[in-house]
Scaffold this active site. Sequence first.
Site, PDB file in Angstrom:
ATOM      1  CB  SER A  25      -7.189  -0.239   3.103  1.00  0.00           C
ATOM      2  OG  SER A  25      -5.794  -0.267   2.924  1.00  0.00           O
ATOM      3  CG  ASN A  26      -4.458   2.789  -0.344  1.00  0.00           C
ATOM      4  OD1 ASN A  26      -3.549   2.101  -0.775  1.00  0.00           O
ATOM      5  ND2 ASN A  26      -4.325   3.573   0.710  1.00  0.00           N
ATOM      6  N   PRO A  27      -5.572   0.176  -2.742  1.00  0.00           N
ATOM      7  CG  PRO A  27      -6.302   0.238  -4.940  1.00  0.00           C
ATOM      8  CD  PRO A  27      -6.125   1.084  -3.742  1.00  0.00           C
ATOM      9  CB  SER A  28      -0.676   0.860  -1.801  1.00  0.00           C
ATOM     10  OG  SER A  28       0.711   0.678  -1.668  1.00  0.00           O
ATOM     11  CB  ALA A  92      -1.135   4.461  -0.706  1.00  0.00           C
TER      12      ALA A  92
END
Length: 212
Positions: A25-28, A92
């Site tokens: 995943s990502n930090p959005s 994102a």
Amino acid sequence: MPNQLNILISAGPTREWIDPVRFISNPSSGRMGYALATNAQKRNYSVTLVSGPVHLQEPKGVHLKQVETAEQMGKAIFENAKHADIVIMCAAVCDHRPLEQWVQKKKKEVFPNEIKLVPTIDILQELGIRKKENQVLVGFAAETENFEENAKIKLKKKNLDWIALNDVSQEGIGFNADYNQITMLSSEGKKVKFEYSAKEVIANKMLDLIIK
Ligand code: PMT
């Protein structure tokens, strides 16, 4: 533009599962997309918000559709884009997912050193192909280098009307921050820079510009 606008907004990250306990995943945080949805709702537009997993309160008066993966986000977006006057892809979306998704938790003793990834669907690019007449399509470009050049490539390649260039190279703007700094670029060659401000302020300025 019709008086009663239908706006479709995406927010947050996607999760691409490796096994039942691990994902890419990502930090959005979803804050930018939720600020856009809240602002659009205050203008009395009909707002559909397709959101990846975030820790934010559901905005009042907004049709919220919660999803996890890029595939689920694509499905929800394509269903709702048919009726949308404006689509803003702020999410994102992970560009890749694991080729294989294990049903059981992979034991660490047998966890592979390498995981094969495959591309996810590019939702925005597909929206650009399916764009209806008079529909306004807005994307974001989260960049760490060659900012304007990279954003312009996305603007053209994805057949967008506007792209929100988001410098995500520094802490305190972009991902998981309360503030942001955006430069809007249009397919007609317009360039509008919004100074460093709270995401709520940026959301208001973005909608003023897009809906003009
Ligand atoms: O959520 P916050 O913490 O508030 O942070 C806000 C933000 C930094 C996430 C947001 O402002 C932002 O920049 N969103 C876009 C993030 C991104 O994925 O950018 P990109 O340059 O990789 O993608 C370009 C565009 O294509 C984006 O509109 C994206 O939604 C879309 N995309 C990308 C990949 C994919 N598979 N499908 C897509 O639709």
